[in-house]
Motif scaffolding. Structure first.
Motif, PDB file in Angstrom:
ATOM      1  N   ASP B 417      75.033 128.831  80.842  1.00  0.00           N
ATOM      2  CA  ASP B 417      75.528 127.457  80.895  1.00  0.00           C
ATOM      3  C   ASP B 417      76.701 127.256  79.950  1.00  0.00           C
ATOM      4  N   VAL B 418      76.602 127.893  78.781  1.00  0.00           N
ATOM      5  CA  VAL B 418      77.682 127.727  77.807  1.00  0.00           C
ATOM      6  C   VAL B 418      78.939 128.458  78.292  1.00  0.00           C
ATOM      7  N   PHE B 420      79.768 128.968  81.352  1.00  0.00           N
ATOM      8  CA  PHE B 420      80.331 128.163  82.440  1.00  0.00           C
ATOM      9  C   PHE B 420      81.068 126.946  81.892  1.00  0.00           C
ATOM     10  N   TYR B 421      80.482 126.323  80.883  1.00  0.00           N
ATOM     11  CA  TYR B 421      81.138 125.151  80.283  1.00  0.00           C
ATOM     12  C   TYR B 421      82.532 125.520  79.775  1.00  0.00           C
ATOM     13  N   LEU B 422      82.605 126.625  79.053  1.00  0.00           N
ATOM     14  CA  LEU B 422      83.892 127.031  78.485  1.00  0.00           C
ATOM     15  C   LEU B 422      84.869 127.417  79.600  1.00  0.00           C
ATOM     16  N   MET B 423      84.363 128.094  80.615  1.00  0.00           N
ATOM     17  CA  MET B 423      85.240 128.481  81.732  1.00  0.00           C
ATOM     18  C   MET B 423      85.758 127.252  82.476  1.00  0.00           C
ATOM     19  N   SER B 424      84.932 126.209  82.535  1.00  0.00           N
ATOM     20  CA  SER B 424      85.369 124.996  83.233  1.00  0.00           C
ATOM     21  C   SER B 424      86.485 124.296  82.473  1.00  0.00           C
ATOM     22  N   ARG B 425      86.744 124.788  81.237  1.00  0.00           N
ATOM     23  CA  ARG B 425      87.868 124.239  80.476  1.00  0.00           C
ATOM     24  C   ARG B 425      89.022 125.246  80.417  1.00  0.00           C
ATOM     25  N   MET B 427      88.907 128.645  80.030  1.00  0.00           N
ATOM     26  CA  MET B 427      88.802 129.852  79.218  1.00  0.00           C
ATOM     27  C   MET B 427      88.264 131.000  80.077  1.00  0.00           C
ATOM     28  N   GLU B 429      86.209 134.419  81.099  1.00  0.00           N
ATOM     29  CA  GLU B 429      84.830 134.756  80.770  1.00  0.00           C
ATOM     30  C   GLU B 429      84.740 135.557  79.473  1.00  0.00           C
ATOM     31  N   LEU B 435      84.007 133.807  72.046  1.00  0.00           N
ATOM     32  CA  LEU B 435      83.923 132.553  71.283  1.00  0.00           C
ATOM     33  C   LEU B 435      82.473 132.243  70.917  1.00  0.00           C
TER      34      LEU B 435
END
Lengths: 248, 469
Positions: B417-418, B420-425, B427, B429, B435
Motif C-alpha cells: 500500500d505504501v 502504491f501510494y508513493l507511485m501514485s505521486r 515515484m 517503484e 524511500l
C-alpha cells in the motif's frame, strides 16, 4: 469538450474474485463526476484501478487517458501523465517530511526542478486555503496526523500538483463538519478554472455543497446502474439506493 | 536497460581493493604457547602482560566453543594467523606512512576525515597501528589518545592499564574473550581528564588486509568525572575466500557525571567472523551512548553491554543491522541495572534481504537494589523478501517491583500500500522502496556520524536500485 478519460467495459479482479463487471465511463476535460454507491459496491476499486494499483488485475476492457491506452502502465507513469488519487486512508511514511515529499512529487509531475523559495511560498499560500498549520510541512508525511489533517494533506497535494484528473476517494469520510467544509473549499479551488477533471467518490453529499457537479453515477455490485447529472445526487440523497438494489 | 529492483548483494566492492601481502612478519597459524610467547617477544611485553597472555591461553583451551548462536563451523582456529606486523612502525606524520598502507586509508577517506572533523585518529593495519595522531589543542587539554602498547610501556599509564585491562571483560567471559587476552594486539587507549569536554570526535579505523587472519585490537577508554567524549570506530576488510576473524575487545569506563558516545560502523567483508566484545561501566550520573551500524561480516555475535553501576547512570543504545545474502548477524545489547534510578533505552532496526538472517537479542537485568529504574527496549525488523529471516529474542530479569520496564518488537515487510501510494505521486517503484527503507532506518541513521549516515543512505540506494542506471 475534449475526452480525457475513457473506460471501456472494465473488468477488475482481486485474486480470482471479480469486483468490477464491465464498467464504462467517459470523463471530459474540466468535468466533475460524482460516483455514488453503497458500501462494497466497488467504488474504491474503480478509483484504484484507474490509478494503476497492482492489487487489482484488469481482466478485460481498457482505460484510455488522453488518447493513450494506460491499462498496463504502472502508477508512477500514470501520475506523470496527470492522474491523481486522493486516498481514503493516506499511509504514514516516516523519514520524509510532507514538504520534501510534495516537492519531490511536484518535480516528478512537471519534470522540472523547482526553487525551494518559490515552492515554499506556494505551499504556504495553499496551506492557508486549507487552514493548515505550517508546522505540518516539516513533519514526516502523515505520521501522527489526525484523520482530518491527513485528508487536508491530500488536498494540499491535489492543489499543488494540479493533476488533469483527480479521483477523490471518500475524502470526506471521518471528518467533522468544519473539516468537510474546508476540504470542500479546497476542491472548489481545484475545479473553478474549469480545466481540471474530477471523479468524486462519496457517501456524504455535504462535501458537494458549493461544488459544481456535471455528472453523477451510481455503482452497485461492480456495475454502473444509473447515470445522470446533479439531480441524481439529490435523488440518492432523498431515496437512498433502495430501488437500485431491488432492481439487481 | 531495464533496472532490476533487487540485487544479490550490497555493492561493497568499494572495500575490496587490496594489496599484496608483503608483511615483514607473519606468524604461523594456530594458537600455541610458543606462538603466544613469540607475540609477547615481538611486542616486548612486560612480564605481567606475558603472564596474562599465557593464562588467557589456558582459559581458552578449557572453554568450550559457543554453541547457542549462528554457526561458526566455518572458522578453523588452527588456520587463523593471529599476528601480522605490517611493514612499518607507527607514525604520527601521515606523510611517513608507507604508500600502499597510506593508499588504503586514503581510499577509505581517513586522513580526509581527520582534517575535516576529527580531534584525533588512529589507524590500525592488520595487527598494529600504523598511524596515530591527536590534535595539539586536544592534547593540551590533557587528553591521552595513544596505542595501548605505547601506553603500557609508559610509566605514567602502566598502572592504569594494568588495573583496567580486561577487568570489565575478563578472559573467563567466553572463549573468544580468552583468545583475545592471549593474542590481543593494537587498539587504542584514551583518557579524558576530569571536566574536559572533547568537542570533536576521536576516531580509530581498523583494517584487516591479510587473508586468513585475525584482528584482536583492544580499546580501553576512561572518561573521568564530568568529562565528555565521542569516539568513533570504523572497520573494513577486503574479501577473501578464507575465513577471517575479528575478536576485538572494548572496555569503557564512564566515571561520575561523565558522558561517552561510542559509535561503530562495521563493514567487514562477507568472509569475516565478527566475535567482538564491548562493555561499559557507568558510574553515578554518567551516561553511555552506543551507536552501532553493522553492515558487513559473514557471522556476527555482537552485544555491547552497559553496566549501570552508579545511581542515576544511563545508557542509550541505538543500532542498525543490515544482513544480505550469506550473512547471519546476531546482534543486540545487554544492560545491567545495578544501582537505583538508572535508566536504559534501546532502539534498534534491522533489515534483511536475499536470504540474510538477523537476530536481535537483548538482555535487561534489573537488580534488587535498582529501584526506581526504567528500561525501554524497542526493536523493529524489516524483511525485503520472503527468503530472508528476522528473529527477536528479548530477555528480561527484573528483581525489584519498583521498576518501569517496556519492550516492543515489530517485524514487517515493505507494505504494498505504501509503495502504491508513493507511485501514485510519480515515484518509481525502486525509488519508493528505497524511500521506505531509508524512512525505516531514519531515526537510527540520523544518530550516525554524518559521513556514515550519508554512506548508509547510498548503500540503501545502491541496494534498491540494482544495476546502476
Amino acid at each position: 469538450m475534449a475526452n480525457l478519460l475513457q473506460i471501456n467495459n472494465l473488468h477488475a479482479a482481486i485474486e480470482e474474485k471479480e469486483l468490477l463487471h464491465g464498467v464504462s465511463l467517459e470523463v471530459n476535460a474540466g468535468e466533475t463526476h460524482v460516483l455514488l454507491g453503497p458500501n462494497g459496491a466497488g467504488k474504491s476499486t474503480l478509483g484504484y484501478t484507474i490509478m494503476g494499483s497492482p492489487t487489482y488485475a484488469v481482466t478485460e476492457g481498457s482505460i484510455v487517458f488522453d488518447g493513450e491506452d494506460i491499462t498496463k502502465l504502472p502508477a508512477d507513469k500514470r501520475a506523470k501523465m496527470g492522474i491523481f488519487l486522493s486516498f481514503q486512508t493516506p499511509v504514514e511514511i516516516p523519514g520524509i517530511t510532507l514538504s520534501n515529499f510534495l516537492r519531490n512529487a511536484l518535480e516528478q509531475r512537471t519534470g522540472e526542478r523547482i526553487k525551494l523559495w518559490d515552492f515554499k511560498k506556494k505551499m504556504q499560500a495553499t496551506m492557508d486555503v486549507l487552514h493548515m498549520d505550517y508546522a505540518y510541512a516539516d513533519r514526516d508525511l502523515n505520521v501522527g496526523f489526525s484523520g482530518g489533517e491527513k485528508k487536508k494533506a491530500e488536498i494540499l497535494q491535489l492543489l499543488m500538483l494540479k493533476p488533469r484528473l483527480a479521483i477523490l476517494d471518500e475524502t470526506d469520510s471521518g471528518l467533522d463538519v468544519d473539516a468537510v467544509k474546508t476540504v470542500s473549499e479546497g476542491i472548489h479551488e481545484f475545479q473553478k478554472d474549469g480545466e481540471h477533471s474530477l471523479i468524486i467518490i462519496t457517501h456524504n453529499t455535504k462535501l458537494l455543497d458549493g461544488l459544481r457537479v456535471d455528472k453523477a453515477h451510481v455503482l452497485v455490485s461492480g456495475a454502473l446502474v444509473a447515470d445522470g447529472d446533479a439531480a441524481l445526487v439529490d435523488d440518492i440523497n432523498q431515496n437512498g439506493y433502495e430501488k437500485y438494489l431491488a432492481a439487481e | 536497460m531495464k533496472e532490476k529492483t533487487w540485487v544479490q548483494d550490497i555493492n561493497t566492492g568499494f572495500y575490496d581493493f587490496r594489496f599484496e601481502e608483503d608483511e615483514s612478519l607473519m606468524f604461523e597459524s594456530g594458537i600455541t604457547p610458543r606462538i603466544i610467547n613469540e607475540i609477547a617477544d615481538e611486542k616486548g611485553d612486560i612480564d605481567w602482560m606475558r603472564a596474562f597472555r599465557l593464562k588467557s591461553l589456558e582459559i581458552y583451551n578449557k572453554t568450550p566453543m559457543v554453541d547457542w548462536g549462528p554457526s561458526i563451523e566455518g572458522l578453523d582456529m588452527s588456520r587463523i594467523v593471529t599476528y601480522i606486523r605490517p611493514k612499518t612502525r607507527m607514525r604520527t606524520n601521515w606523510e611517513d606512512v608507507p604508500d600502499e598502507v597510506k593508499d588504503t586509508f586514503e581510499r577509505l577517506g581517513i586522513p580526509q576525515a581527520e582534517r575535516e572533523s576529527l580531534a584525533g585518529v588512529g589507524a590500525q593495519y592488520d595487527s598494529e597501528l600504523v598511524y596515530h595522531n591527536v590534535r595539539k589543542e586536544v592534547a593540551e587539554q590533557g587528553v591521552v589518545y595513544t596505542d595501548l602498547e605505547s601506553a603500557m610501556h609508559d610509566p605514567r599509564y602502566e598502572y592504569i592499564i594494568k588495573s583496567h585491562f580486561m577487568k570489565l571483560v575478563p578472559p573467563t567471559d567466553h572463549k573468544f574473550a580468552a583468545l583475545h587476552g592471549a593474542v590481543w594486539s593494537g587498539g587504542s587507549f584514551v583518557y579524558v581528564p576530569k571536566g574536559v569536554h572533547v568537542d570533536i570526535p576521536l576516531q580509530s579505523y581498523f583494517r584487516l588486509n591479510a587473508k586468513g587472519a585475525g584482528q584482536f585490537e583492544h580499546t580501553l577508554i576512561i572518561v573521568d568525572e564530568g568529562a565528555y567524549l565521542h569516539f568513533i570506530e570504523g572497520c573494513s576488510a577486503p574479501k577473501y575466500y578464507e575465513a577471517s576473524l575479528h575478536a576485538g575487545c572494548v572496555e569503557l569506563y564512564v566515571r561520575k557525571n561523565a558522558t561517552l558516545r561510542y559509535s561503530t560502523i562495521e563493514n567487514w567483508s562477507k568472509n569475516m567472523y565478527n566475535l567482538n566484545t564491548k562493555r561499559a561501566i557507568v558510574e553515578e550520573g554518567g551516561k553511555i551512548e552506543w551507536v552501532s551500524g553493522s553492515f558487513g561480516s559473514h557471522v556476527s555475535y555482537l552485544y555491547p553491554m552497559s553496566i549501570l553501576h552508579g545511581e542515576g547512570a544511563r545508557s542509550e543504545f541505538t543500532g542498525i543491522t543490515f544482513a544480505g545474502e550469506g550473512q547471519d548477524l546476531d546482534t543486540g545489547t545487554k544492560v545491567v541495572h545495578a544501582a537505583p534510578n538508572t535508566s536504559s533505552y534501546v532502539n534498534t532496526r534491522s533489515i534483511s534481504k536475499s536470504g540474510g538472517v538477523n537476530t536481535f537479542r537483548s538482555s535487561v537485568q534489573i537488580n534488587e537494589n535498582a529501584h526506581g529504574s526504567k528500561s525501554s527496549v524497542s526493536c523493529e525488523s524489516l524483511m525485503l523478501d520472503s527468503i530472508s529471516r528476522s528473529d527477536t529474542i528479548p530477555a528480561m530479569d527484573i528483581r525489584t517491583n519498583q521498576a518501569d520496564v517496556g519492550h516492543e518488537a515489530k517485524i514487517g515487510r515493505i507494505s504494498d500500500d505504501v509503495v502504491f501510494y508513493l507511485m501514485s505521486r510519480g515515484m518509481s517503484e525502486e525509488d519508493a522502496r528505497a524511500l521506505i527503507v531509508r524512512g525505516f532506518a531514519d531515526n537510527v541513521s540520523k544518530e550516525l556520524p554524518l559521513e556514515y549516515a550519508v554512506e548508509m543512505n547510498n548503500l540503501i540506494g545502491i541496494e534498491m536500485k540494482g544495476s546502476v542506471g
